[in-house]
Write a protein that holds these residues in place. Sequence first.
Motif, PDB file in Angstrom:
ATOM      1  N   TYR A 181      -5.750 -13.266   8.426  1.00 41.64           N
ATOM      2  CA  TYR A 181      -5.165 -12.071   9.044  1.00 41.64           C
ATOM      3  C   TYR A 181      -5.248 -10.866   8.099  1.00 41.64           C
ATOM      4  N   LEU A 182      -5.227 -11.134   6.798  1.00 42.13           N
ATOM      5  CA  LEU A 182      -5.328 -10.037   5.830  1.00 42.13           C
ATOM      6  C   LEU A 182      -6.741  -9.459   5.780  1.00 42.13           C
ATOM      7  N   GLY A 183      -7.689 -10.185   6.356  1.00 43.34           N
ATOM      8  CA  GLY A 183      -9.059  -9.673   6.384  1.00 43.34           C
ATOM      9  C   GLY A 183      -9.348  -8.900   7.658  1.00 43.34           C
ATOM     10  N   GLN A 188      -6.146  -4.069   7.437  1.00 44.00           N
ATOM     11  CA  GLN A 188      -6.557  -3.310   6.251  1.00 44.00           C
ATOM     12  C   GLN A 188      -6.420  -1.809   6.493  1.00 44.00           C
ATOM     13  N   ARG A 189      -6.685  -1.383   7.716  1.00 46.68           N
ATOM     14  CA  ARG A 189      -6.532   0.048   8.035  1.00 46.68           C
ATOM     15  C   ARG A 189      -5.078   0.489   7.933  1.00 46.68           C
ATOM     16  N   LEU A 190      -4.196  -0.428   8.313  1.00 48.21           N
ATOM     17  CA  LEU A 190      -2.759  -0.160   8.282  1.00 48.21           C
ATOM     18  C   LEU A 190      -2.357   0.325   6.893  1.00 48.21           C
ATOM     19  N   GLU A 191      -2.922  -0.341   5.898  1.00 48.70           N
ATOM     20  CA  GLU A 191      -2.648   0.008   4.528  1.00 48.70           C
ATOM     21  C   GLU A 191      -3.073   1.450   4.234  1.00 48.70           C
ATOM     22  N   ALA A 192      -4.322   1.751   4.621  1.00 50.76           N
ATOM     23  CA  ALA A 192      -4.864   3.079   4.339  1.00 50.76           C
ATOM     24  C   ALA A 192      -4.104   4.140   5.118  1.00 50.76           C
ATOM     25  N   MET A 248       4.908  -8.113   6.105  1.00 53.76           N
ATOM     26  CA  MET A 248       4.840  -7.490   4.764  1.00 53.76           C
ATOM     27  C   MET A 248       3.911  -6.284   4.779  1.00 53.76           C
ATOM     28  N   MET A 249       2.734  -6.457   5.384  1.00 55.40           N
ATOM     29  CA  MET A 249       1.756  -5.363   5.354  1.00 55.40           C
ATOM     30  C   MET A 249       2.291  -4.130   6.079  1.00 55.40           C
ATOM     31  N   LEU A 250       3.085  -4.381   7.119  1.00 54.13           N
ATOM     32  CA  LEU A 250       3.616  -3.248   7.871  1.00 54.13           C
ATOM     33  C   LEU A 250       4.748  -2.557   7.122  1.00 54.13           C
ATOM     34  N   SER A 251       5.567  -3.342   6.439  1.00 54.11           N
ATOM     35  CA  SER A 251       6.821  -2.764   5.954  1.00 54.11           C
ATOM     36  C   SER A 251       6.747  -2.225   4.535  1.00 54.11           C
ATOM     37  N   ILE A 252       5.678  -2.536   3.785  1.00 57.48           N
ATOM     38  CA  ILE A 252       5.633  -2.001   2.423  1.00 57.48           C
ATOM     39  C   ILE A 252       5.359  -0.495   2.444  1.00 57.48           C
ATOM     40  N   HIS A 253       5.819   0.163   1.409  1.00 56.48           N
ATOM     41  CA  HIS A 253       5.587   1.603   1.260  1.00 56.48           C
ATOM     42  C   HIS A 253       4.655   1.804   0.074  1.00 56.48           C
ATOM     43  N   VAL A 254       3.446   2.207   0.362  1.00 55.75           N
ATOM     44  CA  VAL A 254       2.496   2.486  -0.717  1.00 55.75           C
ATOM     45  C   VAL A 254       2.028   3.914  -0.530  1.00 55.75           C
ATOM     46  N   SER A 255       2.471   4.793  -1.428  1.00 52.40           N
ATOM     47  CA  SER A 255       2.137   6.193  -1.197  1.00 52.40           C
ATOM     48  C   SER A 255       1.012   6.661  -2.100  1.00 52.40           C
ATOM     49  N   ASN A 256       0.602   5.807  -3.025  1.00 45.63           N
ATOM     50  CA  ASN A 256      -0.405   6.211  -3.992  1.00 45.63           C
ATOM     51  C   ASN A 256      -1.765   5.664  -3.564  1.00 45.63           C
ATOM     52  N   SER A 257      -2.733   6.555  -3.380  1.00 42.20           N
ATOM     53  CA  SER A 257      -4.022   6.057  -2.897  1.00 42.20           C
ATOM     54  C   SER A 257      -4.772   5.285  -3.981  1.00 42.20           C
ATOM     55  N   ASN A 258      -4.261   5.317  -5.208  1.00 39.69           N
ATOM     56  CA  ASN A 258      -4.890   4.504  -6.256  1.00 39.69           C
ATOM     57  C   ASN A 258      -4.129   3.195  -6.485  1.00 39.69           C
ATOM     58  N   ALA A 259      -3.312   2.814  -5.522  1.00 40.98           N
ATOM     59  CA  ALA A 259      -2.512   1.602  -5.708  1.00 40.98           C
ATOM     60  C   ALA A 259      -3.429   0.414  -5.998  1.00 40.98           C
ATOM     61  N   ASP A 263      -0.012  -3.629  -7.498  1.00 39.92           N
ATOM     62  CA  ASP A 263       1.036  -2.796  -6.885  1.00 39.92           C
ATOM     63  C   ASP A 263       1.366  -3.321  -5.483  1.00 39.92           C
ATOM     64  N   ILE A 264       0.306  -3.561  -4.720  1.00 42.44           N
ATOM     65  CA  ILE A 264       0.521  -3.956  -3.327  1.00 42.44           C
ATOM     66  C   ILE A 264       1.184  -5.328  -3.255  1.00 42.44           C
ATOM     67  N   ARG A 265       0.699  -6.246  -4.075  1.00 42.99           N
ATOM     68  CA  ARG A 265       1.278  -7.579  -4.031  1.00 42.99           C
ATOM     69  C   ARG A 265       2.736  -7.578  -4.508  1.00 42.99           C
ATOM     70  N   LEU A 266       3.033  -6.711  -5.449  1.00 48.01           N
ATOM     71  CA  LEU A 266       4.417  -6.625  -5.926  1.00 48.01           C
ATOM     72  C   LEU A 266       5.318  -6.094  -4.806  1.00 48.01           C
ATOM     73  N   LYS A 267       4.825  -5.115  -4.086  1.00 46.51           N
ATOM     74  CA  LYS A 267       5.637  -4.557  -2.990  1.00 46.51           C
ATOM     75  C   LYS A 267       5.839  -5.600  -1.895  1.00 46.51           C
ATOM     76  N   LYS A 268       4.790  -6.369  -1.634  1.00 45.21           N
ATOM     77  CA  LYS A 268       4.933  -7.423  -0.625  1.00 45.21           C
ATOM     78  C   LYS A 268       5.980  -8.445  -1.063  1.00 45.21           C
ATOM     79  N   LYS A 269       5.922  -8.778  -2.331  1.00 46.95           N
ATOM     80  CA  LYS A 269       6.893  -9.739  -2.866  1.00 46.95           C
ATOM     81  C   LYS A 269       8.312  -9.176  -2.709  1.00 46.95           C
TER      82      LYS A 269
END
Length: 488
Positions: A181-183, A188-192, A248-259, A263-269
Amino acid sequence: MNPTTFVLFGATGDLAKRKIYPALYHLYIHGKLPASFSVIGLGRKELNDETFRAHVQQSLHDFYRLEVQEGDTLQAFLGLFGFHVLHIDRGEHFVQLKERVERWEKEQEGAANRLFYLSVAPDFFGTVASQIEQSGLGSVTGWKRLVIEKPFGHDLASARELDSQLSQAFTEDEIYRIDHYLGKPMVQRLEALKQANPVIQALWTSRYIANVQITADETVGVEDRAGYYDKAGAIRDMFQNHMLQLLMMLSIHVSNSNATAEDIRLKKKNVLEALEPLARQDVHTRIVRGQYTAGSIQGKPVPGYTSEPGISPDSTNDTFIAAKLNIDNYYWRGVPFYIRTGKRLKSKNTRIVIEFKEPLRSSASAEDSSVPNLLVFEIGPNEGITLQLNTKDPHHKGEFKPVHIDMFPDRAEAQEAYETLIHDALNGDSTFFVHSDEVDLSWQWVQPILEAFEAGEVPLYPYPAGSHGPEAANELLAQDGFHWWFDE
Ligand code: BG6
């Protein structure tokens, strides 16, 4: 040019022919495989290089999503493949395999990399990892990586046991756990979308969002996997992994495009750590469990679960799960996340619906005809993003009308999950792979549910094939004043 060997266990299996060979072919024709690359297929069948290449070629014809062009390119691709007979419990087979890989590596230049892809039953993961270690196959001059697929254990204890077996041969950053599902391109677009759009970032909180609904409906039944599925059920097969990954993918907040991947895995955790724990005695209030009975799917009659081949007539396994979860952190406190997934439902659909709060409602009269704003991510089988807004016809004062802004990404550009994931694993990008912390924390959250199911503390609701699942799944939302969207 550092040589890379793709060492594939289970090379004559189903996953290899349906997904792995077509993905490798796609990457090859798009110039995305390492320049110095070889694949060694492993299995018990007495194949040789030639018969194996014919098998790979047939798989491409049967399963590659586009037309396969005959000719030099295809022949060159097939030339990358070789076969080695291997019994997983025979140490000497691993030693011979190592010698073969080394011979090829010596003909190349540069530090040699090995990617071990375990397309075998999870019961063998531990043994293979320790054979790789003991035979010396795991001693490399470049990097080594291990790719495995779910299930990662069948409960918390077995997941931990598996992790400790794997960690004897591979470090955590060498392990690439696939959750397909992560592929998926939309995941993946959700993240971007969140990273690059302040308009979305600003809304991503309990201040504006009333609830989130994550649905993965399937029309297929147990298919030919009775032995596995009857022990797993929807809770282990879909919920513990794919559904919690979507959450997890929906609810994390990643505001840095260089994450970075870290970073992403830590936020998911952090999201999993913030999930409000579910005590065993409360499972029945938050989790709906169902099993399909006979019915019809798109006009075709289908049997009930307990009449499926290989399933015992008194099986109490779940084929449907609905759940209500709360993320107890600054952003999401007070926003229910509803999740549901099941087999033999009305249509195949994976989607996320974000329902926004209704600012008009508080002041509105009874005849207010506005609808909530909805942001909908269609993940599969079709992809799309829809935003539902309210408008009024300026010429006729009166009722609000919903309008929809739709975006449908270009299918031709989208890669298949396995194409993306294999490419990422070869490049050492672990962003869309599952970290062992995620495996552990998700099993921790699910463990009381497994125990309550086991003890018969949660009712198993029948639902007819072709429906939207048991009525109790609707009540889960109704008690909060919501309903599942798009259940027409
Ligand atoms: C798999 C499950 O992981 O995902 C299957 O084991 C399920 O039971 C499948 O059918 C669904 O995947 P997708 O990509 O078709 O939604």
